[in-house]
Design an enzyme around this catalytic site. Structure first.
Site, PDB file in Angstrom:
ATOM      1  N   HIS B 157       0.978  -1.187   0.058  1.00 55.94           N
ATOM      2  CA  HIS B 157      -0.107   0.029   0.026  1.00 55.94           C
ATOM      3  C   HIS B 157       0.904   1.082   0.038  1.00 55.94           C
ATOM      4  CE1 HIS B 157      -3.622   2.190   0.250  1.00 55.94           C
ATOM      5  NE2 HIS B 157      -3.265   2.852   1.429  1.00 55.94           N
ATOM      6  N   GLU B 203      -9.932  -4.638   4.797  1.00 60.90           N
ATOM      7  CA  GLU B 203     -10.673  -3.404   3.906  1.00 60.90           C
ATOM      8  C   GLU B 203     -11.207  -4.157   2.531  1.00 60.90           C
ATOM      9  OE1 GLU B 203      -8.961  -1.398   0.880  1.00 60.90           O
ATOM     10  OE2 GLU B 203      -6.971  -2.569   0.829  1.00 60.90           O
ATOM     11  N   HIS B 414     -14.424  -0.488   5.470  1.00 62.05           N
ATOM     12  CA  HIS B 414     -13.497   0.379   4.392  1.00 62.05           C
ATOM     13  C   HIS B 414     -13.948  -0.121   2.830  1.00 62.05           C
ATOM     14  CE1 HIS B 414     -10.262   2.535   2.548  1.00 62.05           C
ATOM     15  NE2 HIS B 414      -9.905   2.997   3.501  1.00 62.05           N
ATOM     16  N   LYS B 462       3.245 -40.629  31.277  1.00 63.01           N
ATOM     17  CA  LYS B 462       4.081 -41.925  31.190  1.00 63.01           C
ATOM     18  C   LYS B 462       3.207 -43.137  31.608  1.00 63.01           C
ATOM     19  CE  LYS B 462       8.783 -40.601  30.533  1.00 63.01           C
ATOM     20  NZ  LYS B 462      10.001 -40.513  30.977  1.00 63.01           N
TER      21      LYS B 462
END
Lengths: 1110, 600
Positions: B157, B203, B414, B462
C-alpha cells in the site's frame, strides 16, 4: 701372509700348517703360475685369495662382474646404511629369542628408503611395538639402491649365517606397503583419547585424509570396536557418520559391515546417532543396489524405526525407504512371501505426520521412488492435494512436485470436481491446482509451481488459455483488458491515436453468482506469476510460458502480449529472458503492429545485451504489414544513430528481416531509396552505416523478389557491386539484369552438393579404415593424401567442416604414430639412438596435444569417440614410455613412469568398461590381456612388451558422431589494427575491453580463459567472470569482459598479444571421492586446469605506458 | 461465553475516518483513528463519545493501533489524544511514525490557515500526540501488557503500511488496514502467515473489481511520456505528495536510466521532498529490487529527477514535472497547467481519481474550455491522459489474503455497502466462514471458544502411556488426575503428586454396607459360598478368599458375621473405597438378591 699373521702355525716338525680345504687352491695355484683367472667358483676362489692375501688376484677378481656386484658394490652400499650390521645382529637375536618356544620365528623387517618414508611409518612402528611384535628397522639411507636391494642384502647375510628364510616374498611385499596405515594410526589415537572431546578431535583429524580401499575394513573394525565402548553420543555420532563415508569408498564392499551397523542400531538410544546410523545404512544400501536381501532387510529396519519419536529418525527412515524400497518387479518375483512391504503405503501414511519435516521427507521419499522407476499409485494424488494447503512451505513445495509427477503418470485419468458432479482429466485438475499455487504465500513455492507449469504439455488448451485470463471486472461489470482493447483498436484500423478517457470503462454486467474468485483453478495464473514481486518467480513464469508456447501455437499467440509487457520489467535479467523466450517461439507468431511498436521501443535500452537480444529476435520474427517493416527499419536506424557500436548486429538483423519479408519490402523500396520517377536524386553517401543498413534490407529482399531491381537507380547497382565485395556475408548474390551471374552457381548449389560431399567424406574414411594390410609406405601415403582431402573438404563445405577436421585430426594422429613406429631406432639395440629419438618423442607429444584437442575442442563428441581418443592417447603415452626407456640410462625413473602408465591403463579400463567389447584387437585390448603379467614384470620387460604390442596393434575405426562442431573463437574487440596506442601510466593497470564470440564451446564459463602475452614472454591467464558470458543463440556464446593489463615498470610502447584459451581437465571423468564431498573441500579440486588449447587468433594491442610522474 | 466484539466508529460500510473498536478477552483496542475527507463538520471525526460518555478514555482503551499514515487512518489522532484526552500507548510502524506528523501538520495548516477553522488541534498537540507513539518493527511481537500482544505484518500500500495481529491468549484478531496484494515499482505485496485468527478485519475498497496486470498500464504510461518528450512537449503529472508519486518517480527514473534519456524531470518541492527523504531512510520497507540494488545505489536518490523551481516552467524544450496537488484544484500543479495548457504538444497525465468540481475532473470528462477565476477562459489544447495506479487489493487479492490467513470469520470494513455484499457472499460461499459487514456504530459479537492449555505432568502421561495403546485422536480415553490451578495456569498431575505438592494428607473414603442373608450355616461356609458365587459371576475381576475368612473383590472387602439375634441370618459386611464405587454398588445389589440356592 706369513709375516705376521697368526693364522699360520707350525706343526711339530716345523711345517707350516694352513687350516684350509684344498678344493679351491687349484685355481689360485693356476693364477700364480700363469696369471690365469678362474672361470668357475669365483666367489670361493675370491675368499681363498683373500685368505692368502694375494692382493693382485683379489683385485682382479673384484673387477669381475660376479664379485663386483655382490661384494664391492654391496659393501659400499651397506656402509651407507646406518647401523646395518647392528640391525642384522638384532634380527638374529630377536629371532633366536622367539625361536626358543617354536621352531620358527617371525621378525618384521621395515626398510625405509627416505626420510619422508621414515616419518610416515613412524606411527605404524609405534603400534607394532605396542603390540609387542619384533620389528627391525633399516634406513633411511642416502644411496641409490632401492628397498628391494637392501632386502636382498639382508636375505643373503642372514642366509650366510645359516638361518633359513621363509616367506621372503611376503616380507618384501609387506615392506613395500609400509606406508602409514590409517587403521593403525587411528587405533592408537583412539586408545590414547582420554575424553570424548579428545576422541572427537582425533576422529575429525582422521576424516581429513582419504582412506585406501584396502584398509577400509580395518578402519571400520576399529571404529566399531570403539563405538561399543563409547558412552558419549557425540563421538558415536561422528563414528556413525564416518562409517557412512567409509562405506562410500570406491572399491570397498560394505556388506561386511552391515550386520554390525544394524546391530548397533538396535541398541542405540540417542536419536541423533540413530538418525546418523540410518544414514550410514542408506549409504551402504545404495552401494549395493543388486543385493535384494540386504535391501529388504534395510527396509525392514527402516519400517521398525518409523515410529520413533524423533523427527530426525523418521526422516532418515523415510529417506531409506525412498531410496531402497523394493521396486514392483521384486514383488511379483518373491513368491515365498518374503516380507516385501508396500512401501508406497507406508510412506503415504507419513504424509499426515505431525512434524512438517517428516511430511516433507515422506513426499521426497515418494519422489525418490518415482525417480527410481517405481510407478506411483494414483491414490497418492488425493493425499498430495491435501498437502497443498499445508502450513509449511517446504511441504507445499514438495507436494507441488509430487502432484506434477502424478499428473505426468496418469494424465488421462478422470477425477471428480469436488462439490459438483462434473469430472475432468487428472492433468487438467493438477494443472489447476499448481496454477493456484502460483499465488501461494511463499515465493519458494511460487517459483516451484511456475517452473513446473511449463512442462505440463498435455493440459487441455482450454485450461491453458485460462492462465492468461483474469476475468477482469469493475464494479461487477465485465471489463476488457488493455490487451484486448489494443487488439480491437488495431483491427478497427485505428491505431495508437491517443486513447480516449473512459475508453476502459466496463461494459457488460456480469452475473454475480458466476464469478469465481478462488477455486477458478488456472484462471490468471500467469498474469499473477508475471506480476510477482520476486523476480525469481517472474523468470520462472516466463520460462514456463516459453515452454508451453513452443508446444502450442495458439497459446503462443495469446501469451505474446504478456511477453511484450515483460520487456519493461525492472530487472534486466527478466527482460532479457522474455526477449529470448519470444525469439524461441517466434516461429509460431506474427507480430501485430502495436506489439511490434512496443517491442521496438525497447531498442533504445542502454543495455547492449538487451539490444542485441532484440536484434536476434527481429531476425526471426514475422511481421504482418509493410508499415511494420518500415517501423522496424526506422527504429533500427534510430538505434544505429544512438548506439553506433551496434552496427554489425543491426545489419545482420536487417539482412534477415529483408530475406523473410520480400513482398513487404517491395512497396517500400522507392521511399527507402528516395528515388523519384522523374528526377534523379542525389547519390547517398556510401559510407553512411544507415544507408548501408537500408541497402542490406533491400538487397536481401531482392534475392527472392525479381521485380525489385527494376526499381533501383544506377548508383544502387554500383553500390551493390561494392557491398557485394566488401560485405559479402550480408549481401547475397543477385540476379541482376544485364549482369553476369558471377557467383550464382555457388549459393543455390549448396543443397544438391551436400550429399555427394558427405559421401566423399565417408568413402575416403572407409578407404583408410580398410587399410590394414598395405605396406607401411603405402599406408603413409594414403593417410597423408586423405588428410589433405579432408582438410580441403572442410574448407569448402562449412557444414562438414567439423566432421572433416575431426577425422583429419584423428588420421593425423594415426599417421604420426605410424611414422614414429617406422623409425629406425626400434631396430637398433644399443644405446646409440639418443639423437634419433627426437622425432619419436616429438610425435608422441604431438599426438597427445591432438587428442586433447579432439576431446575438448569439439562439441557433440559422444562417449564412443571419447574412448577412441583416450585409446589414442594411451598409445601416445606408451610411445613416450618406450622412447624414454630407450633414451635414459638407469632404471629408477622408469619405475615411476611404468607405474604411472599402468595406473592409466587401469583407469582407462575402469572408465570405459562398457566400451571395451568394441575395442577388439586393439592396443588396449591386448594390453589388458597382459595386464597381470605387466604388473609383476620389471620396467624393461614392460617396455619390451609395449613395443611389440604397439607395433602389432590395429587401427581403430573412428565412428563419426551425428553433429560435431569445432569450437572456435573470434576476437572482435580489440580489433588489433589500431594505430592509437592505449596510454596509461606505467606501473598502474589499464583495462582492456575484450569482446569475442565463441562458437560451439561447451560450458564456456569454466573453460574459456583469456591469455595476455607480454613482449618479454611473460604470459598471464585471466579467468573471466561467469557473468561475462552471454548466450545469444544455440551453440554461440559471447564473451564481453575486461582484462587488466599490468606489468611492473616498463615504459616502452609495445605490442601485447591477447588470445583466448580453452582450458581442459581430463580428470573430470574421475568420480569424486566421497571424502571430498563429505568433508572439507580441498580447494585445488575445483580449479584444476590440466592444460590449455589456444583456439583463437591472437590479437595485437598497441600499448604505450607513460612514465609515472614523480 | 467469551466473545469478541467489534464496533466500527468509522469505515463501517463506508470509506473514510477508519476507526474500529475491538474488544477481545476483556481488552479494548482501537484500530486506526482517521478523519473523513467528505465532511467539514463534526462528522469529520469518529464519535469518540461512544467509548465513554464521562470517563477517561485511557481507562477504557488498552491501546490504539495506527495501520498507516493516510489521513483517513490517522487524521483524528491529535484530536483524539489531546483534545478528547487519551494517554495510553499508540502503536505504529517506524515509517508511519516519521511521516505521520508531516501530513498532520499539512492537514492542520490547510484547515486552520486556509479555511480558518477555529477549535482545531495545534502544532503543539501534534507533537504531544506523537510523544505517546510506540514504534514497532515488522514481525516484532510487542507485549502491550501481560496478556495483550500485537504483531505487525507487511501490507504494501504505502511506505510503512502494516497489518496488525492482536492477540490475547489463544484469541486473536487481524486488522489489515489498507493493503495491496500485487507489488508495484517501489513496494512489495502484502504478506501474512497462516496465523488462523478468530477474526480477520479487512478493507474492501475494490470488493467488486478484478484488476488487469499493472504492466500494461505502466507500459502505456511510459510510452506516452516518452512520445511526448520526444516530440519536444512538456509533461505535467499532478500527484499527491506521498505514495503514488514515489512509484511514478521510480518508474520514470528507471526508464530514463534504461533508455538513456536526457530530458529533465522535476519534482515540485516542499512536502514531497521531505517524504522522499523518508523513503530513502526506510529502504527495508520497499520491494525486492530496491532493497537489492540499495548496496550500489539508493533508488530514491534520483539521478534524473531534480527539484522544481517556479521559473523552470517557462524553460524551452521537453521536460516532465511532478506537481502537487493531485486534482489540479489549486497550488503549483494548477499554475503549471495554466501555462502549458495551450500547446498541443504538451500533455497532462492524471494518475488518480479526481473529485467532482476540480479542474482535474473537468478535463478528464472531456471539457476543453475551462472558466478560471476572473472570467477568463482557458482553452485546453494539451493532451489529457488518465492513468489509474491504485494500491488497494482487488477482489482476488482480498480472497488471496483470506486464504493465506485462514481466519474463522471475516469482517469487512472500508468499502461501499453494495460492493461488500458481493464480497461477503463470495467469502461465505468459498471459504465457508462467517462474514460480517457492520455499519458505523453497529456492534458485531462473535462468540469464541478459547482453548485453555493445560500442562500435564510427565509422570502421569507416562503412566497412562504404559497402560495401553498410543493416543488416538478418534478415541477419547479417561484419565484420572488432579487439576491444579495456580497463577492462571493449569496443570494436570497425578493425585499423589498433587497431594505432595499441596501438602495435603490423603484421606480415604470407604463405604460400608450390611447385607442380610438367610443362611443357617456357619460364617465360614457362608463366606465360601459368597466366594464361589462371586467368582462365577465376576469373571473379569480378581476374587480372593483370604485365610481370615473374608473375601476380597479387587479392593472390596466382604466379611460374613453371624447376626447377633438371629443365627439363621448372616450379616455380610461389604466395604469399598470411593474409587471403586461402581463395582461396590454393583456388588451390593448382587448380594442383596441373595445367593443362589446351593446344590448342597
Amino acid at each position: 701372509m706369513f709375516s705376521s699373521s697368526p693364522k699360520a702355525c707350525t706343526d711339530a716338525e716345523g711345517r707350516l700348517f694352513i687350516d684350509r680345504p684344498g678344493t679351491y687352491f687349484g685355481p689360485i695355484l693356476d693364477y700364480l703360475r700363469s696369471e690365469r683367472l678362474p672361470t668357475h667358483h669365483i666367489l670361493e676362489v675370491y675368499r681363498e685369495a683373500q685368505f692368502y692375501e694375494i692382493k693382485p688376484l683379489v683385485k682382479l677378481l673384484e673387477d669381475m662382474p660376479q664379485i663386483f656386484g655382490e661384494q664391492v658394490a654391496r659393501k659400499q652400499f651397506l656402509l651407507r646404511v646406518p647401523g646395518y650390521s647392528e640391525n642384522l645382529e638384532l634380527m638374529v637375536h630377536l629371532a633366536r629369542a622367539e625361536a626358543v618356544a617354536a621352531r620358527s620365528s617371525a621378525v618384521l623387517v621395515c626398510a625405509v628408503r627416505s626420510e619422508e618414508d621414515a616419518a610416515l611409518c613412524a606411527d605404524a612402528l609405534r603400534i607394532l611395538e605396542g603390540e609387542k611384535r619384533s620389528v627391525v628397522k633399516f634406513g633411511p639411507w642416502k644411496a641409490a639402491p632401492q628397498v628391494k636391494d637392501l632386502l636382498d642384502c639382508v636375505k643373503m647375510d642372514i642366509e650366510a649365517r645359516g638361518y633359513q628364510q621363509q616367506q621372503e616374498e611376503i616380507a618384501t611385499k609387506k615392506l613395500r606397503l609400509t606406508k602409514p596405515s590409517k587403521s593403525a594410526a587411528l587405533h592408537i589415537d583412539l586408545c590414547k583419547a582420554t575424553s570424548p572431546a579428545d576422541a572427537l578431535q582425533y576422529l575429525l583429524q582422521f576424516a581429513r585424509k582419504p582412506v585406501e580401499a584396502e584398509s577400509v575394513e580395518g578402519v571400520v573394525r576399529i571404529l566399531l570396536e570403539h563405538y561399543y565402548k563409547e558412552n558419549d553420543p557425540s563421538v558415536r555420532l561422528k563414528i556413525a557418520s564416518l562409517l557412512g563415508l567409509l562405506s562410500k569408498t570406491a572399491g570397498f564392499s560394505p556388506d561386511c559391515i552391515m550386520d554390525d551397523a544394524i546391530n548397533i542400531l538396535q541398541n542405540e538410544k540417542s536419536h541423533q546417532v540413530l538418525a546418523q546410523l540410518l544414514d550410514t545404512l542408506l549409504a551402504i544400501g545404495t552401494k549395493l543396489p543388486e543385493n535384494q536381501a540386504i535391501q529388504i532387510r534395510l527396509v525392514d529396519v527402516a519400517c521398525k524405526h518409523l515410529t520413533d519419536t524423533s523427527h530426525g529418525v523418521r526422516n532418515k527412515c523415510l529417506q531409506l525407504l525412498g531410496n531402497l524400497g523394493s521396486l514392483e518387479k521384486s514383488v511379483t518375483k518373491d513368491g515365498e512371501g518374503l516380507a516385501v512391504r508396500d512401501v508406497q503405503k507406508i510412506i503415504g501414511d507419513y504424509f499426515s505426520d505431525q512434524d512438517p519435516r517428516v511430511r516433507t521427507a515422506a513426499i521426497k521419499a515418494m519422489l525418490q521412488l518415482h525417480e527410481r522407476g517405481l510407478k506411483l499409485h494414483q491414490a497418492i494424488y488425493n493425499q498430495a492435494c491435501k498437502l497443498l494447503s499445508d502450513d509449511y512451505e517446504q511441504v507445499r513445495s514438495a507436494a507441488v512436485q509430487l502432484i506434477w509427477v502424478v499428473s505426468q503418470l496418469y494424465p488421462e485419468s478422470i477425477v471428480p470436481i469436488p462439490s459438483s458432479n462434473e469430472e475432468i482429466r487428472l492433468v487438467d485438475d493438477a494443472f489447476g491446482k499448481i496454477c493456484h499455487m502460483v499465488s501461494d504465500g511463499s515465493w519458494v513455492v511460487r517459483v516451484q509451481a511456475a517452473k513446473l507449469l511449463g512442462s505440463m504439455e498435455q493440459v487441455s488448451s482450454h485450461f491453458l488459455e485460462q492462465t492468461l485470463d483474469k476475468k477482469l471486472m469493475s464494479d461487477l461489470r465485465r471489463k476488457r483488458t488493455a490487451h484486448e482493447r489494443a487488439k480491437e483498436l488495431y483491427s478497427s484500423g485505428e491505431f495508437s491515436s491517443g486513447r480516449k478517457w473512459g475508453d476502459d470503462a466496463p461494459k457488460e454486467e456480469i452475473d454475480t453468482g458466476a464469478v469465481n474468485l478462488i477455486e477458478s483453478g488456472a484462471c490468471g495464473a500467469f498474469v499473477h506469476g508475471l506480476e510477482d514481486e520476486m523476480y525469481e518467480v517472474r523468470i520462472a513464469a516466463v520460462e514456463a510460458l516459453c515452454m508451453l508456447a513452443q508446444s502450442s501455437p495458439s497459446f503462443a499467440e495469446k501469451c505474446l502480449d504478456f511477453l511484450v509487457d515483460m520487456f519493461n520489467d525492472e530487472i534486466e535479467e527478466v527482460r532479457l529472458q522474455s526477449i529470448h523466450t519470444m525469439r524461441k517461439i517466434s516461429n509460431n507468431i506474427t507480430l501485430r503492429e502495436d506489439q511490434l511498436d512496443t517491442v521496438l521501443a525497447v531498442l533504445e535500452d542502454s543495455s547492449r545485451d538487451i539490444r542485441e537480444a532484440l536484434h536476434e529476435l527481429l531476425c526471426c520474427t514475422n511481421v504482418s504489414t509493410k508499415e511494420g517493416i518500415h517501423l522496424a527499419l526506422v527504429e533500427l536506424l534510430k538505434n544505429l544513430t544512438k548506439y553506433p557500436t551496434d552496427r554489425d548486429s543491426i545489419w545482420k538483423c536487417l539482412k534477415f528481416l529483408g530475406s523473410r519479408h520480400p513482398t513487404l519490402v517491395l512497396p517500400l523500396v522507392p521511399e527507402l531509396l528516395s528515388t523519384h520517377p522523374f528526377f534523379d536524386t542525389a547519390e547517398p553517401d556510401m559510407d553512411d552505416p544507415a544507408y548501408i543498413a537500408v541497402l542490406v534490407l533491400i538487397f536481401n529482399a531482392a534475392k527472392t523478389c525479381p521485380t525489385m531491381p527494376a526499381l533501383f537507380s544506377d548508383h544502387t547497382f554500383r553500390h551493390y557491386a561494392y557491398l557485394r565485395d566488401s560485405l559479402s556475408h550480408l549481401v547475397p548474390a543477385l540476379r541482376l539484369p544485364g549482369r553476369k551471374l558471377v557467383s550464382s552457381a555457388v549459393s543455390p548449389s549448396i543443397a544438391p552438393h551436400e550429399d555427394p560431399s558427405h559421401q566423399f567424406l565417408q568413402q575416403s574414411l572407409e578407404r583408410v579404415y580398410s587399410l590394414q594390410h598395405l605396406d607401411p609406405q603405402g599406408t603413409q601415403e594414403l593417410l597423408e593424401f586423405t588428410i589433405r582431402d579432408l582438410q580441403r573438404l572442410g574448407e569448402l563445405q562449412s557444414e562438414l567442416a567439423g566432421v572433416a577436421d575431426f577425422s583429419a585430426t584423428y588420421l593425423r594422429c594415426q599417421l604420426l604414430l605410424i611414422k614414429a613406429l617406422q623409425e629406425k631406432l626400434w631396430n637398433v639395440a644399443a644405446p646409440l639412438y639418443l639423437k634419433q629419438s627426437d622425432l619419436a618423442s616429438a610425435a608422441a607429444k604431438q599426438i597427445m596435444e591432438e587428442t586433447y584437442k579432439m576431446e575438448f575442442m569439439y562439441s557433440g563428441v559422444e562417449n564412443k569417440q571419447v574412448v577412441i581418443i583416450h585409446h589414442m592417447r594411451l598409445q601416445a603415452k606408451a610411445l613416450q614410455l618406450i622412447v624414454t626407456a630407450r633414451t635414459t640410462r638407469g632404471v629408477d625413473p622408469l619405475f615411476g613412469m611404468c607405474e604411472k602408465f599402468l595406473q592409466e591403463v587401469d583407469f582407462f579400463q575402469r572408465c570405459f568398461i562398457a566400451d571395451l567389447p568394441h575395442l577388439q584387437d586393439s592396443f588396449v585390448d591386448k594390453l589388458l590381456d597382459l595386464m597381470p603379467r605387466l604388473m609383476t614384470s620389471k620396467p624393461v620387460e614392460v617396455v619390451k612388451i609395449l613395443q611389440t604390442m604397439l607395433r602389432q596393434s590395429t587401427f581403430l575405426h573412428l565412428p563419426l558422431p551425428e553433429q560435431i562442431h569445432k569450437a572456435s573463437a573470434t576476437i572482435i574487440e580489440p580489433a588489433g589494427e589500431s594505430d592509437n596506442p592505449l596510454r596509461f601510466t606505467s606501473g598502474l593497470v589499464v583495462a582492456l575491453d575484450v569482446d569475442a564470440t565463441l562458437e560451439h564451446v561447451q560450458d564456456p564459463q569454466s573453460t574459456v580463459k583469456v591469455q595476455v602475452l607480454y613482449p618479454d614472454g611473460q604470459a598471464q591467464m585471466i579467468h573471466p567472470k561467469p557473468a561475462d558470458f552471454r548466450n545469444p543463440g544455440p551453440g554461440r556464446h559471447r564473451l564481453i569482459t575486461q582484462v587488466y593489463l599490468s606489468h611492473t615498470a616498463w615504459t616502452e610502447p609495445c605490442q601485447v598479444e591477447v588470445r583466448l584459451l580453452l582450458a581442459y581437465n581430463s580428470n573430470s571423468r574421475i568420480p569424486k571421492s566421497p571424502w571430498i564431498e563429505g568433508g572439507e573441500v580441498s580447494p585445488q579440486v575445483e580449479t584444476s586446469i590440466e592444460g590449455t588449447i589456444p583456439f583463437s587468433k591472437s590479437v595485437k594491442v598497441y600499448i604505450m605506458p607513460k612514465p609515472a610522474r614523480r | 461465553m467469551p466473545e469478541i466484539r467489534v464496533t466500527p466508529l468509522g469505515a463501517g460500510q463506508d470509506v473514510g475516518r477508519s476507526c474500529i473498536l475491538v474488544s477481545i478477552a476483556g481488552k479494548n483496542v482501537m484500530l486506526d483513528c482517521g478523519m473523513h475527507m467528505g465532511f467539514n463538520d463534526d462528522r469529520r471525526f469518529p464519535d469518540f463519545s461512544y467509548i465513554t460518555r464521562n470517563g477517561r478514555l485511557t481507562d477504557f482503551l488498552d491501546c490504539v493501533i495506527i495501520s498507516h499514515f493516510h489521513l483517513d487512518h490517522c487524521g483524528a489522532l491529535p484530536y483524539f489524544s489531546e483534545m478528547v484526552g487519551y494517554d495510553g500507548p499508540i502503536y505504529m510502524t517506524h515509517p508511519t511514525q516519521a511521516i505521520c506528523p508531516i501530513l498532520l501538520e499539512d492537514y492542520r495548516k490547510i484547515a486552520v490557515d486556509k479555511k480558518g477553522e477555529a477549535n482545531f488541534f495545534t502544532s503543539q498537540m501534534i507533537k504531544d500526540c506523537m510523544k505517546k507513539v510506540v514504534a514497532v518493527h515488522l514481525h516484532q511481537t510487542v507485549q502491550v501488557d501481560d496478556e495483550l500482544e500485537i504483531k505487525a505484518y507487511y501490507a504494501g500500500h504505502v511506505l510503512g503500511a502494516a497489518m496488525f495481529q492482536i492477540k490475547v491468549g489463544s484469541e486473536s484478531v487481524v486488522y489489515t488496514g489498507d493493503y495491496n496484494m500485487t507489488p508495484d515499482r517501489h513496494l512489495g505485496a502484502a504478506w501474512i502467515d497462516k496465523c488462523r485468527p478468530n477474526l480477520l478485519i479487512t478493507e474492501s475498497t475494490y470488493a467488486t473489481t478484478i484488476r488487469d496486470s499493472k504492466r500494461c498500464r505502466e507500459r502505456d504510461f511510459l510510452k506516452k511520456v516518452h512520445e511526448a518528450v520526444e516530440r519536444g512537449g512538456k509533461v505535467l503529472i499532478p500527484v499527491f505528495a506521498l505514495g503514488r508519486a514515489q512509484e511514478l518517480c521510480i518508474l520514470l527514473e528507471t526508464f530514463w536510466e534504461r533508455m538513456n534519456l536526457k530530458a529533465p524531470i522535476y519534482f515540485s518541492t516542499g512536502l514531497t521532498e521531505k517524504a522522499n527523504h523518508y523513503y530513502k531512510l526506510f529502504i527495508t520497507w520497499t520491494n525486492q529490487k530496491i532493497r537489492k540494488t540499495f548496496v550500489q545505489r539508493n533508488m530514491f536518490e534520483f539521478k534524473h529527477i531534480k527539484a522544481f523551481d517556479r521559473a523552470f516552467a517557462d524553460n524551452p524544450g521537453p521536460m516532465v514535472v511532478f506537481a502537487t496537488p493531485g486534482m489540479l484544484h489549486a497550488g503549483q500543479s494548477l499554475q503549471i497547467f495554466r501555462k502549458w495548457a495551450g500547446n498541443e504538444k504538451n500533455m497532462v497525465i492524471m494518475p488518480g481519481y479526481c473529485v467532482q468540481g476540480t479542474v482535474g475532473h473537468k478535463i478528464l470528462s472531456g471539457q476543453r474550455k475551462l472558466e478560471m477565476e476572473g472570467r477568463q477562459v482557458l482553452e485546453v489544447k494539451m493532451q489529457v491522459e488518465y492513468m489509474s495506479f491504485s494500491a488497494h487489493a482487488d477482489a482476488k487479492g482480498i480472497m488471496q489474503l483470506v486464504g493465506q490467513a485462514e481466519p474463522e470469520s471475516v469482517l469487512l470494513v472500508h468499502g461501499e455497502a453494495k460492493k461488500m455484499e458481493f464480497l461477503k457472499q463470495k467469502i461465505e460461499q468459498e471459504f465457508r466462514v462467517n462474514c460480517y459487514m457492520p455499519a458505523n456504530g453497529e456492534t458485531v459479537t462473535l462468540p469464541t471458544s478459547p482453548s485453555i492449555p493445560v500442562g500435564i505432568s510427565l509422570g502421569l502421561l507416562k503412566r497412562e502411556m504404559a497402560q495401553g495403546l498410543l493416543p488416538d485422536v478418534k478415541k477419547p480415553r479417561l484419565l484420572h488426575g488432579t487439576l491444579i490451578m495456580k497463577d492462571s495456569n493449569f496443570r494436570l498431575v497425578s493425585s499423589e503428586q498433587a497431594l505432595k505438592e499441596l501438602g495435603l494428607a490423603e484421606h480415604q473414603l470407604r463405604f460400608t454396607c450390611r447385607v442380610h442373608l438367610h443362611d443357617p450355616r456357619k460364617e465360614q461356609e457362608t463366606a465360601v459360598r459368597v466366594y464361589s458365587h462371586l467368582k462365577s459371576v465376576l469373571k473379569d475381576h480378581c476374587v480372593q478368599h483370604l485365610p481370615d475368612g473374608s473375601v476380597t473383590v479387587e479392593s472390596i472387602l466382604i466379611q460374613a458375621a453371624a447376626h447377633s439375634e438371629d443365627p439363621g441370618t448372616k450379616v455380610l459386611l461389604v466395604s469399598w473405597t470411593y474409587q471403586d464405587e461402581e463395582l461396590g454398588s454393583y456388588l451390593t445389589s448382587l448380594l442383596k438378591k441373595g445367593l443362589p440356592q446351593a446344590s448342597s
